[in-house]
Design a protein around this motif. Sequence first.
Motif, PDB file in Angstrom:
ATOM      1  N   MET A  65      -5.656  17.540   6.152  1.00  0.00           N
ATOM      2  CA  MET A  65      -5.681  17.500   7.597  1.00  0.00           C
ATOM      3  C   MET A  65      -4.789  16.352   8.072  1.00  0.00           C
ATOM      4  N   ASN A  66      -4.000  16.594   9.083  1.00  0.00           N
ATOM      5  CA  ASN A  66      -3.110  15.587   9.664  1.00  0.00           C
ATOM      6  C   ASN A  66      -3.816  14.924  10.841  1.00  0.00           C
ATOM      7  N   VAL A  67      -4.000  13.606  10.730  1.00  0.00           N
ATOM      8  CA  VAL A  67      -4.788  12.875  11.724  1.00  0.00           C
ATOM      9  C   VAL A  67      -3.960  11.748  12.326  1.00  0.00           C
ATOM     10  N   ALA A  68      -3.927  11.729  13.658  1.00  0.00           N
ATOM     11  CA  ALA A  68      -3.257  10.661  14.405  1.00  0.00           C
ATOM     12  C   ALA A  68      -4.296   9.601  14.742  1.00  0.00           C
ATOM     13  N   LEU A  69      -3.998   8.359  14.416  1.00  0.00           N
ATOM     14  CA  LEU A  69      -4.898   7.240  14.704  1.00  0.00           C
ATOM     15  C   LEU A  69      -4.352   6.490  15.905  1.00  0.00           C
ATOM     16  N   PHE A  70      -5.137   6.453  16.961  1.00  0.00           N
ATOM     17  CA  PHE A  70      -4.716   5.842  18.222  1.00  0.00           C
ATOM     18  C   PHE A  70      -5.699   4.734  18.566  1.00  0.00           C
ATOM     19  N   GLY A  71      -5.375   3.534  18.114  1.00  0.00           N
ATOM     20  CA  GLY A  71      -6.255   2.396  18.350  1.00  0.00           C
ATOM     21  C   GLY A  71      -5.849   1.617  19.574  1.00  0.00           C
ATOM     22  N   GLY A  72      -6.784   0.857  20.090  1.00  0.00           N
ATOM     23  CA  GLY A  72      -6.488   0.013  21.239  1.00  0.00           C
ATOM     24  C   GLY A  72      -7.739  -0.644  21.778  1.00  0.00           C
ATOM     25  N   SER A  73      -7.543  -1.547  22.717  1.00  0.00           N
ATOM     26  CA  SER A  73      -8.674  -2.198  23.365  1.00  0.00           C
ATOM     27  C   SER A  73      -9.391  -1.233  24.300  1.00  0.00           C
ATOM     28  N   PHE A  74      -8.631  -0.359  24.948  1.00  0.00           N
ATOM     29  CA  PHE A  74      -9.184   0.591  25.918  1.00  0.00           C
ATOM     30  C   PHE A  74     -10.092  -0.155  26.905  1.00  0.00           C
ATOM     31  N   THR A  78      -8.872  -1.153   9.143  1.00  0.00           N
ATOM     32  CA  THR A  78      -9.400   0.109   9.681  1.00  0.00           C
ATOM     33  C   THR A  78      -8.735   1.297   8.993  1.00  0.00           C
ATOM     34  N   VAL A  79      -7.426   1.240   8.829  1.00  0.00           N
ATOM     35  CA  VAL A  79      -6.700   2.339   8.174  1.00  0.00           C
ATOM     36  C   VAL A  79      -7.125   2.443   6.709  1.00  0.00           C
ATOM     37  N   GLN A  80      -7.280   1.329   6.027  1.00  0.00           N
ATOM     38  CA  GLN A  80      -7.739   1.356   4.639  1.00  0.00           C
ATOM     39  C   GLN A  80      -9.121   2.006   4.537  1.00  0.00           C
ATOM     40  N   HIS A  81     -10.002   1.646   5.459  1.00  0.00           N
ATOM     41  CA  HIS A  81     -11.354   2.214   5.496  1.00  0.00           C
ATOM     42  C   HIS A  81     -11.297   3.733   5.708  1.00  0.00           C
ATOM     43  N   LEU A  82     -10.497   4.172   6.664  1.00  0.00           N
ATOM     44  CA  LEU A  82     -10.391   5.614   6.936  1.00  0.00           C
ATOM     45  C   LEU A  82      -9.768   6.359   5.765  1.00  0.00           C
ATOM     46  N   ARG A  83      -8.800   5.742   5.109  1.00  0.00           N
ATOM     47  CA  ARG A  83      -8.173   6.361   3.933  1.00  0.00           C
ATOM     48  C   ARG A  83      -9.212   6.517   2.814  1.00  0.00           C
ATOM     49  N   GLN A  84     -10.083   5.508   2.626  1.00  0.00           N
ATOM     50  CA  GLN A  84     -11.110   5.581   1.581  1.00  0.00           C
ATOM     51  C   GLN A  84     -12.180   6.624   1.903  1.00  0.00           C
ATOM     52  N   THR A  85     -12.592   6.681   3.156  1.00  0.00           N
ATOM     53  CA  THR A  85     -13.662   7.608   3.530  1.00  0.00           C
ATOM     54  C   THR A  85     -13.166   9.043   3.708  1.00  0.00           C
ATOM     55  N   HIS A  86     -11.875   9.209   3.925  1.00  0.00           N
ATOM     56  CA  HIS A  86     -11.285  10.546   4.114  1.00  0.00           C
ATOM     57  C   HIS A  86      -9.989  10.657   3.304  1.00  0.00           C
ATOM     58  N   PRO A  87     -10.091  10.685   1.983  1.00  0.00           N
ATOM     59  CA  PRO A  87      -8.872  10.701   1.162  1.00  0.00           C
ATOM     60  C   PRO A  87      -8.015  11.949   1.352  1.00  0.00           C
ATOM     61  N   GLU A  98       2.380  -2.632   4.434  1.00  0.00           N
ATOM     62  CA  GLU A  98       1.395  -1.770   3.765  1.00  0.00           C
ATOM     63  C   GLU A  98       0.858  -0.721   4.737  1.00  0.00           C
ATOM     64  N   LEU A  99       0.608  -1.141   5.966  1.00  0.00           N
ATOM     65  CA  LEU A  99       0.122  -0.232   6.999  1.00  0.00           C
ATOM     66  C   LEU A  99       1.096   0.920   7.214  1.00  0.00           C
ATOM     67  N   GLU A 100       2.375   0.592   7.222  1.00  0.00           N
ATOM     68  CA  GLU A 100       3.425   1.590   7.423  1.00  0.00           C
ATOM     69  C   GLU A 100       3.420   2.635   6.303  1.00  0.00           C
ATOM     70  N   LYS A 101       3.040   2.220   5.092  1.00  0.00           N
ATOM     71  CA  LYS A 101       2.954   3.169   3.970  1.00  0.00           C
ATOM     72  C   LYS A 101       1.709   4.038   4.066  1.00  0.00           C
ATOM     73  N   LEU A 102       0.590   3.444   4.490  1.00  0.00           N
ATOM     74  CA  LEU A 102      -0.676   4.171   4.569  1.00  0.00           C
ATOM     75  C   LEU A 102      -0.724   5.146   5.752  1.00  0.00           C
ATOM     76  N   ALA A 103      -0.121   4.736   6.861  1.00  0.00           N
ATOM     77  CA  ALA A 103      -0.145   5.545   8.086  1.00  0.00           C
ATOM     78  C   ALA A 103       1.164   5.319   8.830  1.00  0.00           C
ATOM     79  N   PRO A 104       2.224   6.017   8.433  1.00  0.00           N
ATOM     80  CA  PRO A 104       3.528   5.814   9.078  1.00  0.00           C
ATOM     81  C   PRO A 104       3.416   5.927  10.600  1.00  0.00           C
ATOM     82  N   PRO A 105       4.122   5.064  11.320  1.00  0.00           N
ATOM     83  CA  PRO A 105       3.996   5.068  12.778  1.00  0.00           C
ATOM     84  C   PRO A 105       4.562   6.325  13.432  1.00  0.00           C
ATOM     85  N   PHE A 106       3.870   6.757  14.455  1.00  0.00           N
ATOM     86  CA  PHE A 106       4.314   7.819  15.350  1.00  0.00           C
ATOM     87  C   PHE A 106       4.544   7.095  16.674  1.00  0.00           C
ATOM     88  N   VAL A 107       5.790   6.699  16.930  1.00  0.00           N
ATOM     89  CA  VAL A 107       6.113   5.815  18.049  1.00  0.00           C
ATOM     90  C   VAL A 107       6.370   6.631  19.318  1.00  0.00           C
TER      91      VAL A 107
END
Length: 186
Positions: free
Chosen positions: A1-10, A85-94, A118-127
Amino acid sequence: MNVALFGGSFDPPHVGHVLAASYTLSTGPFDLLLAIPVLAHAFGKQLAPYEHRVAMTTLAMSELRRAEVSTAEESLGAPSRTLRTVQHLRQTHPDWNLRLVIGADVHQERHQWLGYDELEKLAPPFVLGRAGVENADAPEAVLPAVSSTTVRELLSTTRGDRRENPELVHLVPRGVLEYVEEHGLY
């Protein structure tokens, strides 16, 4: 599954956040977008209480059928770090293929992020391009020049029912404005 991660303070979520999520889901190869409110700002910036920001983000994203709000950071503790956060999501949803959704303005600040390589390798940016921001790595601007800082300033200076303020009704989703009024935020 392809998942977009959109973090922020909101703090609070505004139409720019909703448009970014909608644009990402409409143009990117994503099955799901996770909006992830930070538990605590990495640089100590004061934020509205986490539970309110999660509730407002849920309201803001409610019209987008492939968007969900994640409280993953709550279990990780403060301060919030995107890499953790990305490492956690990668571990829980490999089985998930992750991409990190970031605006062109934030992308320019990536050198300040903990472990960005490292972040860029785990979840390449969608700018995403943002009005008023020049960034050679971003596409043409698709997001308006609206910020939570501007919205908070308007909320703090508006007298009476803020749901009637013509500036606010164009910048903040209706459900979020109602929530702000009901809970006396900002």
